[in-house]
Design an enzyme around this catalytic site. Structure first.
Site, PDB file in Angstrom:
ATOM      1  CD1 TRP A 198      -2.883   1.613   0.612  1.00  0.00           C
ATOM      2  CD2 TRP A 198      -1.446   2.479   1.942  1.00  0.00           C
ATOM      3  NE1 TRP A 198      -3.416   2.729   1.018  1.00  0.00           N
ATOM      4  CE2 TRP A 198      -2.413   3.514   1.653  1.00  0.00           C
ATOM      5  CE3 TRP A 198      -0.443   3.123   2.646  1.00  0.00           C
ATOM      6  CZ2 TRP A 198      -2.493   4.669   2.316  1.00  0.00           C
ATOM      7  CZ3 TRP A 198      -0.343   4.094   3.081  1.00  0.00           C
ATOM      8  CH2 TRP A 198      -1.363   4.862   3.182  1.00  0.00           C
ATOM      9  CG  ASP A 366     -15.949   5.696   1.881  1.00  0.00           C
ATOM     10  OD1 ASP A 366     -17.271   5.430   1.981  1.00  0.00           O
ATOM     11  OD2 ASP A 366     -15.090   4.923   2.606  1.00  0.00           O
ATOM     12  NE  ARG A 443     -10.601   1.949   4.624  1.00  0.00           N
ATOM     13  CZ  ARG A 443     -11.026   2.544   3.879  1.00  0.00           C
ATOM     14  NH1 ARG A 443     -11.896   2.508   2.597  1.00  0.00           N
ATOM     15  NH2 ARG A 443     -10.855   4.319   4.172  1.00  0.00           N
ATOM     16  CG  ASP A 478     -11.792   2.097  -3.216  1.00  0.00           C
ATOM     17  OD1 ASP A 478     -10.890   1.183  -3.607  1.00  0.00           O
ATOM     18  OD2 ASP A 478     -11.621   3.023  -2.579  1.00  0.00           O
ATOM     19  CG  ASP A 548      -4.991   5.264  -1.124  1.00  0.00           C
ATOM     20  OD1 ASP A 548      -5.766   5.582  -2.139  1.00  0.00           O
ATOM     21  OD2 ASP A 548      -5.805   4.449  -0.337  1.00  0.00           O
TER      22      ASP A 548
HETATM   23  C1  GLA Z   1      -9.451   3.945  -0.513  1.00  0.00           C
HETATM   24  C2  GLA Z   1      -8.997   4.616  -1.844  1.00  0.00           C
HETATM   25  C3  GLA Z   1      -8.972   5.953  -1.720  1.00  0.00           C
HETATM   26  C4  GLA Z   1     -10.215   6.459  -0.898  1.00  0.00           C
HETATM   27  C5  GLA Z   1     -10.734   5.431   0.141  1.00  0.00           C
HETATM   28  C6  GLA Z   1     -12.249   5.920   0.624  1.00  0.00           C
HETATM   29  O1  GLA Z   1      -8.408   3.660   0.300  1.00  0.00           O
HETATM   30  O2  GLA Z   1      -8.127   4.202  -2.579  1.00  0.00           O
HETATM   31  O3  GLA Z   1      -8.839   6.804  -2.790  1.00  0.00           O
HETATM   32  O4  GLA Z   1     -11.389   6.380  -1.952  1.00  0.00           O
HETATM   33  O5  GLA Z   1     -10.667   4.260  -0.100  1.00  0.00           O
HETATM   34  O6  GLA Z   1     -12.438   5.091   1.764  1.00  0.00           O
END
Ligand code: GLA
Length: 729
Positions: A198, A366, A443, A478, A548
């Site tokens: 990640w 989200d 998560r 996602d 991310d």
């Molecule tokens: C993941 C995605 C992020 C965002 C979050 C939302 O981590 O990679 O870009 O959308 O989820 O919870």
């Protein structure tokens, strides 16, 4: 393009610059003969196979005493004479596991058929594409194996897949590689793969091939952060511009394995396919199995040449749909701006500024559905939360549309939260689970069982209803956890090892249905950033959120590694705030912009909090993107400074028509008394004259490629962009 000589029984597959050759030997086994630079049609088999029996190796009677244990095999199985890594493994009803595949015929036709239920390369009218299907049979058990090869002549690409039909008693497939190629003198090659986790996905790794087996694989249900489904084998001294490189990628979003076995006679067996770890697939009489497709690229033009071939086939013959060839949206995403803490007012204020700087679309990330104020609850309840959006999605979309912008929405449809979730209350068994065992959370959520038809139908229905409820023109799809306790109530015990494979087939059906029902919606895939950046997802969604990690420096590494097999047109890349949320680094806005510009560009920060000066810079970046997007997305990429092994990163793009050239360069770590440095461009016309917009000077292509542009760098994280226009004569 594809020829078969009935006398020599040699198949030759030719692309523009390469040949791939194999033949049927006396024993009716397929021997691999050659993969490399283009050859004239091959004359006779014996000339090309140098096989002697080696000590202790079993000998194949039909091979005239030769041993296939040292021969190069086209689709090897284990247990008879070849005792190396097999391409296919199965167990028959009598417990034996020694398939003996013998040649039974072939078919050559123009074009290419769809792979049922799977993403794959495709051809269009006018493409020079031909397909060869070779049938192999294990006679005692009537297992028919069809090897399929498609030649994309102009793309310099060959694709392979395997289809299996069981006409005999029940058997179980334990492993089916999509491609296996025996390459001589593998000791001269390196094994290169792209690893990470990640926030730091797809960093290149390169080691010499050693005697034994080396591979990368994923065991957690996704193509993954840890490795990407692509491997390549450059000569030890191959660099960006020169050297032989063999490469293979798999069009698959689940677990894969890719690697090579170097045997003790220096033959390297390269392979790629669905990971055999934990895999099994039962075939009753009459049942079939289709493997995902592997893409094979060989070049003598180094890693840069390899990447450009991959970029083109991915952009043009893996990605599909309306958005394939057009410039997509420059967007603002609210995730790093507000996280879960958004209101219509905050979003409207961001949209006002987005409009001012020329952005096309606002994405609500989200938190807009069910009960979802953090990442503990609500996934699966795909209905709008009216406490947060009193006028619903329709109201919000109208607000955004009023400003002349489009509206996009985040989903995570493959998941379910066990807490505060109506879906979970109704269908706890819809999560992947093993009865009698504790389910692990990732998560705080569970993975839905997409091997089930009813679960897939629910997802299609729930997402469709939302997309129909408002003017939604972009979807961020996602997926934020790996699979655990993989089991399904719908399959019998002996088929539990099929769940992950069937999950992917379910997911692909969902994506096929939704993307074809909503052809005007741009879909972008995401999996905690780039956790499912793969060719399979790109077939349904032409772009992926790369990571991310939005820090400019980290992104240089990530995008550099990603660019070995995926084009910049597929990489979501946004400018975020400083100090950066993931690593705390401060970099200039300009540099953050120059790092994001070549990708699918956007912002991921609170535009309403930017100063006027910052907004002006943001507007300038959007302007550049609107003009040069096509150069980055359809032009050719040339990597120059390698950020993994230097203090710098640089690259240039050459537009499809050759008329525009863009050089981007970045300082990662400066030093005092800096050395003299020049950035030498690549891929230009040496005779042509190019005018540099930044300094108004004229340069010949030869000067730019041989002398380069001097670089007087001073500070960390500085960056420069040079745009060159080719003069018309
Ligand atoms: C993941 C995605 C992020 C965002 C979050 C939302 O981590 O990679 O870009 O959308 O989820 O919870």
């Amino acid at each position: 393009m594809i020829s078969f000589d009935e006398n020599t029984r040699i198949f030759q597959l030719d692309t523009k610059n390469t040949s791939y050759v194999f033949g049927v030997y006396k024993s009716e086994q397929l021997l691999h003969l050659y993969w490399g630079a283009k050859l004239p049609i091959m004359a006779e088999l014996e000339q090309y196979i140098l096989v002697q029996t080696k000590a202790l190796s079993p000998q194949d009677i039909g091979m005239g005493g030769w041993s296939t244990n040292v021969a190069r095999m086209e689709y090897p199985t284990h247990g008879s004479v070849d005792l190396r890594n097999p391409a296919m493994e199965c167990t028959f009803d009598d417990g034996s596991a020694c398939p003996q595949l013998r040649y039974a015929g072939y078919k050559i036709f123009d074009g290419k058929q769809k792979l049922k239920g799977l993403p794959a390369t495709y051809c269009e009218e006018g493409d020079k594409v031909q397909t060869l299907e070779v049938e192999l049979v294990d006679a005692p058990k009537e297992l028919h194996v069809f090897l399929s090869y498609s030649v994309f002549e102009d793309y310099d690409v060959i694709t392979r897949s395997v289809h299996i039909e069981n006409r005999g008693p029940k058997c179980k497939l334990n492993s089916v590689m999509s491609a296996s190629v025996d390459i001589p003198e593998g000791c001269d090659l390196d094994f290169m793969h792209f690893d990470g986790t990640w926030g730091r996905e797809r960093h290149p790794a390169r080691t010499p091939v050693f005697c034994g087996t080396q591979y990368v694989d994923m065991k957690n249900g996704a193509s993954g952060h840890y490795h990407t489904p692509f491997v390549c084998f450059p000569q030890h001294n191959a660099d960006e511009q020169r050297g032989r490189v063999y490469s293979m990628g798999l069009i698959w979003s689940g677990e894969f394995i890719g690697g090579a076995q170097l045997d003790n006679y220096d033959t390297m067996r390269a392979f790629i396919g669905v990971n055999k770890f934990g895999f099994g697939y039962t075939l009753e009489t009459g049942e079939t199995f289709q493997s995902p497709e592997a893409v094979l690229v060989y070049t003598e033009n180094g890693l840069g040449g390899m990447s450009r071939i991959w970029h083109k086939i991915v952009r043009e013959r893996i990605c599909r749909g309306k958005f394939r060839d057009i410039e997509r949206y420059a967007l603002i995403n609210n995730w790093e701006a507000t996280y879960f803490d958004f209101t219509v007012e905050k979003l409207s204020a961001i949209a006002d500024k987005a409009k001012d700087i020329g952005l096309d679309l606002l994405v609500l990330d989200d938190g807009w559905f069910g009960i979802r104020n953090d990442d503990h609850t609500g996934l699966g309840d795909w209905f709008v939360n009216r406490d947060k959006l009193p006028e619903g999605l329709d109201g919000l979309a109208n607000e955004i549309n009023k400003r002349g912008m489009k509206f996009g929405l985040w989903f995570e449809p493959e998941m379910m939260s066990p807490k505060d979730c109506q879906l979970f209350e109704k269908h706890p068994d819809w999560a992947l689970h093993i009865n009698g065992r504790q389910n692990s959370l990732g998560r705080n959520q569970l993975t839905l069982d997409l091997s089930r038809e009813d679960v897939c139908d629910y997802i299609i229905d729930a997402v469709s209803k939302i997309l129909e409820s408002a003017n939604i023109e972009y979807v961020k799809w996602d997926m934020n956890r790996y699979m655990s306790e993989v089991g399904s109530d719908k399959l019998p015990p002996e088929r539990q090892c099929e769940v992950k494979f069937r999950y992917m087939l379910g997911l692909y059906r969902v994506l096929e249905t939704l993307t074809s029902s909503f052809p005007d919606v741009l879909f972008e895939s995401c999996a905690s950033g780039g956790g499912r950046f793969d060719f399979g997802m790109l077939y349904y969604m032409p772009q992926t959120w790369s990571s991310d990690d939005t820090d400019a420096v980290e992104r240089l590494y990530i995008q550099h590694g990603t660019s070995f097999c995926y084009p910049y047109s597929s990489m979501g890349a946004h400018v975020s705030v400083c100090p950066n949320h993931q690593v705390g680094r401060n970099t200039p806005l300009k540099t953050r912009g120059y790092v994001a510009l070549p990708g699918q560009f956007g912002f991921e920060l609170d535009l309403a909090k930017m100063t006027d000066e910052e907004l002006a810079e943001a507007k300038r970046l959007v302007g550049i993107y609107k003009e040069l997007g096509e150069v980055f997305h359809r032009g050719d990429l040339y990597r120059i400074d390698d950020p993994m092994n230097s203090r710098f990163a640089s690259m240039n793009f050459v537009s499809e028509d050759g008329k525009k050239v863009v050089l981007l360069r970045y300082v990662i770590a400066t030093q005092p008394s800096c050395k003299f440095k020049y950035t030498r461009l690549q891929g230009l016309d040496p005779e042509a004259v190019y005018v540099c917009r930044e300094n108004g000077k004229r340069y010949s292509g030869a000067m730019l490629m041989n002398i380069g542009i001097a670089w007087n760098y001073r500070h960390d994280y500085e960056s420069e962009m040079f745009i060159f226009d080719k003069l018309d004569y």
